[in-house]
Design an enzyme around this catalytic site. Structure first.
Site, PDB file in Angstrom:
ATOM      1  N   ASP A   1      -5.051 -36.122 -63.755  1.00 22.12           N
ATOM      2  CA  ASP A   1      -4.010 -36.445 -64.716  1.00 22.12           C
ATOM      3  C   ASP A   1      -2.835 -35.536 -64.365  1.00 22.12           C
ATOM      4  O   ASP A   1      -2.830 -34.353 -64.697  1.00 22.12           O
ATOM      5  CB  ASP A   1      -4.520 -36.175 -66.132  1.00 22.12           C
ATOM      6  CG  ASP A   1      -3.402 -36.247 -67.164  1.00 22.12           C
ATOM      7  OD1 ASP A   1      -2.221 -36.347 -66.774  1.00 22.12           O
ATOM      8  OD2 ASP A   1      -3.714 -36.188 -68.365  1.00 22.12           O
TER       9      ASP A   1
ATOM     10  N   LYS B   1       8.453 -38.675 -67.749  1.00 18.77           N
ATOM     11  CA  LYS B   1       8.380 -37.213 -67.817  1.00 18.77           C
ATOM     12  C   LYS B   1       9.019 -36.575 -66.593  1.00 18.77           C
ATOM     13  O   LYS B   1       8.910 -35.363 -66.384  1.00 18.77           O
ATOM     14  CB  LYS B   1       6.920 -36.764 -67.929  1.00 18.77           C
ATOM     15  CG  LYS B   1       6.246 -37.164 -69.245  1.00 18.77           C
ATOM     16  CD  LYS B   1       4.878 -36.529 -69.345  1.00 18.77           C
ATOM     17  CE  LYS B   1       3.975 -37.208 -70.343  1.00 18.77           C
ATOM     18  NZ  LYS B   1       4.323 -36.951 -71.732  1.00 18.77           N
TER      19      LYS B   1
ATOM     20  N   CYS C   1      -1.851 -34.480 -78.932  1.00 17.68           N
ATOM     21  CA  CYS C   1      -2.844 -35.400 -78.361  1.00 17.68           C
ATOM     22  C   CYS C   1      -3.899 -34.652 -77.557  1.00 17.68           C
ATOM     23  O   CYS C   1      -4.319 -35.102 -76.479  1.00 17.68           O
ATOM     24  CB  CYS C   1      -2.192 -36.465 -77.481  1.00 17.68           C
ATOM     25  SG  CYS C   1      -1.000 -37.456 -78.361  1.00 17.68           S
TER      26      CYS C   1
HETATM   27  N1  7TS Z   1      -1.638 -36.466 -69.819  1.00 19.34           N
HETATM   28  C1  7TS Z   1      -0.908 -35.393 -70.160  1.00 19.34           C
HETATM   29  C2  7TS Z   1      -1.305 -34.043 -69.627  1.00 19.34           C
HETATM   30  C3  7TS Z   1       0.213 -35.563 -70.983  1.00 19.34           C
HETATM   31  O1  7TS Z   1       0.935 -34.490 -71.302  1.00 19.34           O
HETATM   32  C4  7TS Z   1       0.550 -36.847 -71.448  1.00 19.34           C
HETATM   33  C5  7TS Z   1       1.674 -37.077 -72.419  1.00 19.34           C
HETATM   34  C6  7TS Z   1      -0.221 -37.927 -71.029  1.00 19.34           C
HETATM   35  C7  7TS Z   1      -1.320 -37.706 -70.221  1.00 19.34           C
HETATM   36  C8  7TS Z   1       0.098 -39.350 -71.410  1.00 19.34           C
HETATM   37  O2  7TS Z   1       1.272 -39.750 -70.801  1.00 19.34           O
HETATM   38  P1  7TS Z   1       1.924 -41.179 -71.167  1.00 19.34           P
HETATM   39  O3  7TS Z   1       3.220 -41.166 -70.451  1.00 19.34           O
HETATM   40  O4  7TS Z   1       1.000 -42.221 -70.705  1.00 19.34           O
HETATM   41  O5  7TS Z   1       2.077 -41.167 -72.661  1.00 19.34           O
HETATM   42  N2  7TS Z   1       2.012 -35.949 -73.153  1.00 19.34           N
HETATM   43  C9  7TS Z   1       2.824 -35.928 -74.244  1.00 19.34           C
HETATM   44  C10 7TS Z   1       3.151 -34.752 -74.899  1.00 19.34           C
HETATM   45  O6  7TS Z   1       2.755 -33.645 -74.575  1.00 19.34           O
HETATM   46  N3  7TS Z   1       3.955 -35.032 -75.927  1.00 19.34           N
HETATM   47  O7  7TS Z   1       4.152 -36.371 -75.960  1.00 19.34           O
HETATM   48  C11 7TS Z   1       3.452 -36.932 -74.913  1.00 19.34           C
END
Ligand code: 7TS
Length: 409
Positions: A199, A225, A365
């Site tokens: 991840d 991100k 989360c």
């Molecule tokens: N893994 C990590 C380590 C993350 O920080 C996040 C999202 C995800 C997976 C999921 O990413 P997505 O783009 O599929 O949603 N993290 C966060 C956070 O820290 N605050 O909002 C989203």
């Protein structure tokens, strides 16, 4: 500190005020702001080349397909993939991990097999594996975190045992900022014939990364991100792994042939991209990696390392403030989670917002990790290339203000 201050002018949103104050955006771990070049690339695509991809023989469709596939090549190159077929466009990290869980896990796991995770995972690297474990009868096992907020490798050889088929871990925690021990864990996984899934939601955006050197099987990340648009992301997989993985979404674009009862799939990566893709999003993500490459990922990393050092120093001097994260700057990125006395993190975030300072509050989360930390929630400041020491100073001043408001001395 690598001085990247001049980059701020590339981000139009940073010119705005919030509650009459300069916007101090400290929530890039959730999503990043977008430079003008990304906004303009999307705008330009819609103004000049918008059409569906991989279909028409007409000029616009050919241009749209070229733009989409060029973006794939750029993003693949950005993470060190030599073969752009190994890069599947997704909606983000969550989608990428679910693709592997259902597309690979469901077809390779049987009862009694083991999936190994760590104690610092985001829900999107826990829940898909729980779902697949439920379907297959596989079991979950965890590498816990230690008192330094790092993944403990003490029991690596017993946790990653001969029944282990999948090891999935984060490259960097979105709560503590700790880096995941990807090299050690993937070596252990390889030694028992298991695959490693990374991840990389918080890893790809913040430091140089080369999948050719990592020795892992799959790596998922989010475009939003790393300066790209929301609804974009990538799943990189080794060619042989992608070829043995089943598609989890069926539809147009992903087939070679369709009969009434059976179908065959298009070659990778297309067999994983059912339906009309997010073409403009991919173009925007391509512009984002152009931007990051121009700045240089080593520069990004050294800027954030210095800013994190400054942030930890300044925050540590705030009375009643506790930081949840490793002290070793070589083993952490620019995410600082903290408690302030017994003030609820949501109240902190609300007060900081009055000062124009945007931080996230909550469980991020990562509920199992919060339980290990012994707290229901934290406030969290996270940095990116556009943040400055003045942003840290504004955060610290706003925290002093919060202490006054709550009468904590
Ligand atoms: N893994 C990590 C380590 C993350 O920080 C996040 C999202 C995800 C997976 C999921 O990413 P997505 O783009 O599929 O949603 N993290 C966060 C956070 O820290 N605050 O909002 C989203």
């Amino acid at each position: 500190m690598a001085d990247l201050r001049h980059l701020r002018q590339d981000f139009p949103i940073l010119d705005r005020t919030v509650n009459g104050k300069r916007l101090v955006y400290l929530d890039s771990a959730a999503t990043t702001q977008k430079p003008r070049s990304v906004i303009e690339a999307i705008d330009h695509y819609y103004r000049t080349s918008n059409a569906n991809v991989h279909r028409g023989a007409y000029t616009l469709s050919v241009e749209a397909t070229e733009a989409y596939e060029n973006a794939r090549a750029k993003v693949a190159d950005f993470i060190g993939a030599t073969d752009s077929d190994e890069l599947v466009f997704t909606r983000g990290t969550t989608t990428g991990i679910n693709f592997v869980a259902y597309g690979w896990g469901l077809n390779h796991l049987t009862e009694g097999d083991r999936i190994v995770l760590t104690g610092m995972e985001h829900h999107s690297n826990i829940v898909p594996w729980q779902l697949v474990a439920r379907h297959t009868g596989a079991e979950l096992a965890y590498l816990p975190i230690n008192e330094d907020y790092e993944v403990s490798l003490d029991d690596l050889d017993t946790v990653v045992n001969s029944r282990t088929k999948i090891v999935a871990l984060s490259g960097m925690s979105n709560v503590t900022g700790a880096f995941g021990p990807v090299a050690a864990v993937s070596a252990a996984a390889r030694s028992v014939g298991a695959i490693t899934v990374v991840d990389a939601a918080q890893a790809v955006p913040h430091a140089p990364l080369d999948v050719a050197l990592l020795g892992v099987d799959f790596l998922a990340f989010s475009g939003h991100k790393m300066l790209g648009p929301t609804g974009t992301g990538g799943l990189w997989g080794r060619r042989d792994r992608l070829e043995e993985m089943e598609p989890t979404e069926g539809g147009g674009e992903m087939i070679s042939d369709v009969g009434l009862y059976e179908s065959t799939w298009a070659p990778i990566p297309h067999k994983f991209e059912a339906g009309t893709p997010n073409i403009a999003g991919a173009v925007g993500l391509g512009a984002a990696v152009d931007y990051l490459s121009k700045v240089g990922m080593s520069e990004v990393r050294s800027h954030e390392r210095a800013l994190t050092k400054y942030g930890i120093e300044q925050l540590s001097a705030v009375p009643h403030l506790t930081i949840h994260g490793p002290a070793d700057l070589d083993n952490r990125g620019g995410v600082i989670s903290f408690q302030l006395a017994d003030v609820h993190p949501h109240d902190i975030a609300t007060i900081l917002d009055q000062e124009g300072v945007a931080v996230r509050a909550g469980h991020h989360c990562a509920k199992p990790l919060m339980r290990s930390l012994g707290v229901p929630a934290t406030a969290r400041a996270s940095f990116y290339l556009y943040n400055t020491p003045e942003d840290v100073d504004a955060l610290v001043a706003a925290l002093h203000h919060a202490l006054e408001l709550f009468g904590v001395s």
